[in-house]
Motif scaffolding. Structure first.
Motif, mmCIF file in Angstrom:
data_model
loop_
_atom_site.group_PDB
_atom_site.id
_atom_site.type_symbol
_atom_site.label_atom_id
_atom_site.label_comp_id
_atom_site.label_asym_id
_atom_site.label_seq_id
_atom_site.Cartn_x
_atom_site.Cartn_y
_atom_site.Cartn_z
ATOM 1 N N GLY A 152 0.839 -1.081 0.065
ATOM 2 C CA GLY A 152 0.114 0.011 -0.115
ATOM 3 C C GLY A 152 0.899 1.297 0.009
ATOM 4 O O GLY A 152 1.783 1.505 1.024
ATOM 5 N N SER A 153 0.982 1.813 -1.064
ATOM 6 C CA SER A 153 1.873 3.064 -1.503
ATOM 7 C C SER A 153 1.447 4.314 -1.062
ATOM 8 O O SER A 153 0.197 4.782 -1.550
ATOM 9 N N ARG A 154 1.738 5.280 -0.276
ATOM 10 C CA ARG A 154 1.423 6.726 0.043
ATOM 11 C C ARG A 154 1.807 7.544 -1.236
ATOM 12 O O ARG A 154 1.277 8.702 -1.404
ATOM 13 N N PHE A 178 -1.688 11.295 4.592
ATOM 14 C CA PHE A 178 -0.350 11.718 5.248
ATOM 15 C C PHE A 178 0.845 11.034 4.547
ATOM 16 O O PHE A 178 0.552 9.864 4.239
ATOM 17 N N CYS A 179 1.724 11.855 4.291
ATOM 18 C CA CYS A 179 2.814 11.035 3.377
ATOM 19 C C CYS A 179 4.307 11.381 4.220
ATOM 20 O O CYS A 179 5.303 11.428 3.535
ATOM 21 N N SER A 180 4.405 11.524 5.415
ATOM 22 C CA SER A 180 5.400 11.580 6.320
ATOM 23 C C SER A 180 6.093 13.103 6.078
ATOM 24 O O SER A 180 5.683 13.719 5.358
ATOM 25 N N THR A 181 7.154 13.242 6.895
ATOM 26 C CA THR A 181 7.781 14.415 6.866
ATOM 27 C C THR A 181 8.916 14.631 5.730
ATOM 28 O O THR A 181 9.159 13.535 4.958
ATOM 29 N N ARG A 182 9.139 15.878 5.517
ATOM 30 C CA ARG A 182 9.913 16.175 4.584
ATOM 31 C C ARG A 182 11.423 15.663 4.438
ATOM 32 O O ARG A 182 11.603 14.924 3.521
ATOM 33 N N GLY A 211 13.927 -6.901 -11.905
ATOM 34 C CA GLY A 211 12.764 -7.677 -11.713
ATOM 35 C C GLY A 211 12.095 -7.258 -10.386
ATOM 36 O O GLY A 211 12.238 -6.325 -9.754
ATOM 37 N N GLY A 212 11.091 -8.086 -10.317
ATOM 38 C CA GLY A 212 10.273 -7.896 -8.913
ATOM 39 C C GLY A 212 9.415 -7.012 -8.979
ATOM 40 O O GLY A 212 8.159 -7.019 -8.615
ATOM 41 N N GLY A 213 9.559 -5.817 -9.704
ATOM 42 C CA GLY A 213 8.654 -4.775 -9.761
ATOM 43 C C GLY A 213 9.063 -3.461 -9.135
ATOM 44 O O GLY A 213 10.214 -3.397 -8.563
ATOM 45 N N ARG A 214 8.734 -2.139 -9.852
ATOM 46 C CA ARG A 214 9.283 -0.993 -9.173
ATOM 47 C C ARG A 214 8.697 -0.655 -8.072
ATOM 48 O O ARG A 214 7.251 -0.445 -8.049
ATOM 49 N N ILE A 215 9.239 -0.065 -7.253
ATOM 50 C CA ILE A 215 8.813 0.401 -5.879
ATOM 51 C C ILE A 215 8.632 1.831 -5.615
ATOM 52 O O ILE A 215 9.612 2.482 -5.965
ATOM 53 N N THR A 216 7.736 2.499 -4.884
ATOM 54 C CA THR A 216 7.710 3.881 -4.637
ATOM 55 C C THR A 216 7.641 4.096 -3.031
ATOM 56 O O THR A 216 7.835 5.249 -2.905
ATOM 57 N N ASP A 217 7.249 2.940 -2.212
ATOM 58 C CA ASP A 217 7.012 3.217 -0.967
ATOM 59 C C ASP A 217 7.615 2.096 -0.016
ATOM 60 O O ASP A 217 6.894 1.120 0.316
ATOM 61 N N PRO A 218 8.828 1.890 -0.021
ATOM 62 C CA PRO A 218 9.541 0.738 0.561
ATOM 63 C C PRO A 218 9.232 0.605 2.120
ATOM 64 O O PRO A 218 9.484 -0.469 2.682
ATOM 65 N N ILE A 247 6.811 -8.116 -6.672
ATOM 66 C CA ILE A 247 6.333 -7.032 -5.779
ATOM 67 C C ILE A 247 5.239 -6.302 -6.670
ATOM 68 O O ILE A 247 5.803 -5.513 -7.738
ATOM 69 N N GLY A 248 4.095 -6.036 -6.287
ATOM 70 C CA GLY A 248 3.270 -4.675 -6.792
ATOM 71 C C GLY A 248 3.090 -3.620 -5.978
ATOM 72 O O GLY A 248 3.158 -3.990 -4.724
ATOM 73 N N GLU A 249 2.521 -2.684 -6.265
ATOM 74 C CA GLU A 249 1.991 -1.600 -5.562
ATOM 75 C C GLU A 249 0.581 -0.945 -5.654
ATOM 76 O O GLU A 249 0.364 -1.186 -6.941
ATOM 77 N N VAL A 250 -0.170 -0.432 -4.903
ATOM 78 C CA VAL A 250 -1.443 0.141 -5.139
ATOM 79 C C VAL A 250 -1.463 1.226 -4.329
ATOM 80 O O VAL A 250 -0.943 1.304 -3.204
ATOM 81 N N PRO A 251 -1.930 2.498 -4.873
ATOM 82 C CA PRO A 251 -2.067 3.745 -3.947
ATOM 83 C C PRO A 251 -3.052 3.468 -2.803
ATOM 84 O O PRO A 251 -4.248 2.949 -3.051
#
Length: 252
Positions: A132-134, A141-145, A164-171, A210-214
């Motif tokens: 679950g990606s922010r 809420f996306c955390s502090t700067r 491979g595996g998938g591209r990640i935005t929110d590890p 690995i997949g992600e969803v907003p």
């Protein structure tokens, strides 16, 4: 691989399991008596047939007592940290033959309604781990700067060092779904330190997808993060070192 769960026939072939898949929500907690009751009430109000396991990681408050009113509780004799708490839940999922487990924090930052979002993403595009990606839609809420800057460095390291595996935005997201393959993998070994990003490095090294969803996350209402302030910089430096080490070590 479809969404439906499977069972093994006598000849070793996989046959569809009848009925809906069994889903375990793993809720690691440390001194979350002020939030865990409300979270469990939210989960109940959703009306889905989720199983829950609250893992009380050696809390000194009434977390276990509050949680036990609404959920099974695994109470650890001492604080193991988030990695040990989550693996306790994963081992439980493996032992009790769950089809999926979903990690969701006990501090109320994760909206339990987003669990269905993770499941829908799996139905459309199965991955061993669905995060679950922010940072896809950048709502809520996306955390502090400072922490966002550090997370970007971790993203660059993971996506650059592992193919491979998938591209990640929110590890560093603590909300993720694992299928049977991921459950079996992490039941054997799970990182004790910095488990969210390092577990992804281990998974990518081993060839898991690995997949992600907003998803939209909420600001913490009670307690405080263990990596605020100057600890954030130390956290990010150490995580990057562990990711590099994971890249250099061959998967077993």
């Amino acid at each position: 691989m479809g969404f439906g769960s499977t069972e093994t026939q006598g000849n070793g072939a996989a046959a569809p399991r009848r009925g809906a898949p069994r889903i375990l929500l793993i809720i690691p907690c440390f001194n979350e008596e002020a939030s865990i009751g409300g979270l469990l009430s939210e989960i109940t109000a959703i009306g889905h047939d989720y199983h829950t396991l609250v893992v009380d990681d050696g809390s000194s408050d009434a977390t276990a007592a509050v949680a036990s009113r609404s959920s099974p509780v695994a109470r650890l004799a001492q604080n193991l940290g988030i990695g040990g708490a989550v693996q306790t839940g994963i081992k439980y999922a493996a032992r009790h033959d769950f089809d999926f487990c979903v990690q969701i924090d006990g501090d109320g930052q994760h909206d339990p309604r987003a669990i269905e979002t993770l499941l829908n993403a799996y139905r459309k595009q199965p991955s061993n781990i669905t995060i679950g990606s922010r940072f896809i839609d950048r709502t809520g809420f996306c955390s502090t700067r400072m922490r966002r800057a550090g997370i970007r460095l971790i993203v660059l390291a993971l996506n650059g060092l592992f193919s491979g595996g998938g591209r990640i935005t929110d590890p560093t997201s603590g909300m993720r779904l694992m299928d049977r393959t991921a459950i079996a993998f992490f039941a054997k070994a799970y990182p004790a330190d910095f488990p969210e990003p390092i577990s992804l490095a281990w998974a990518m090294r081993a060839g898991l997808t690995i997949g992600e969803v907003p998803v939209e996350m909420r600001a913490r209402e009670t307690g405080s993060s263990s990596i605020d302030g100057l600890k954030s910089a130390s956290y990010m430096i150490r995580v990057l070192g562990y990711i590099l080490l994971a890249r250099l070590v061959r998967a077993s």
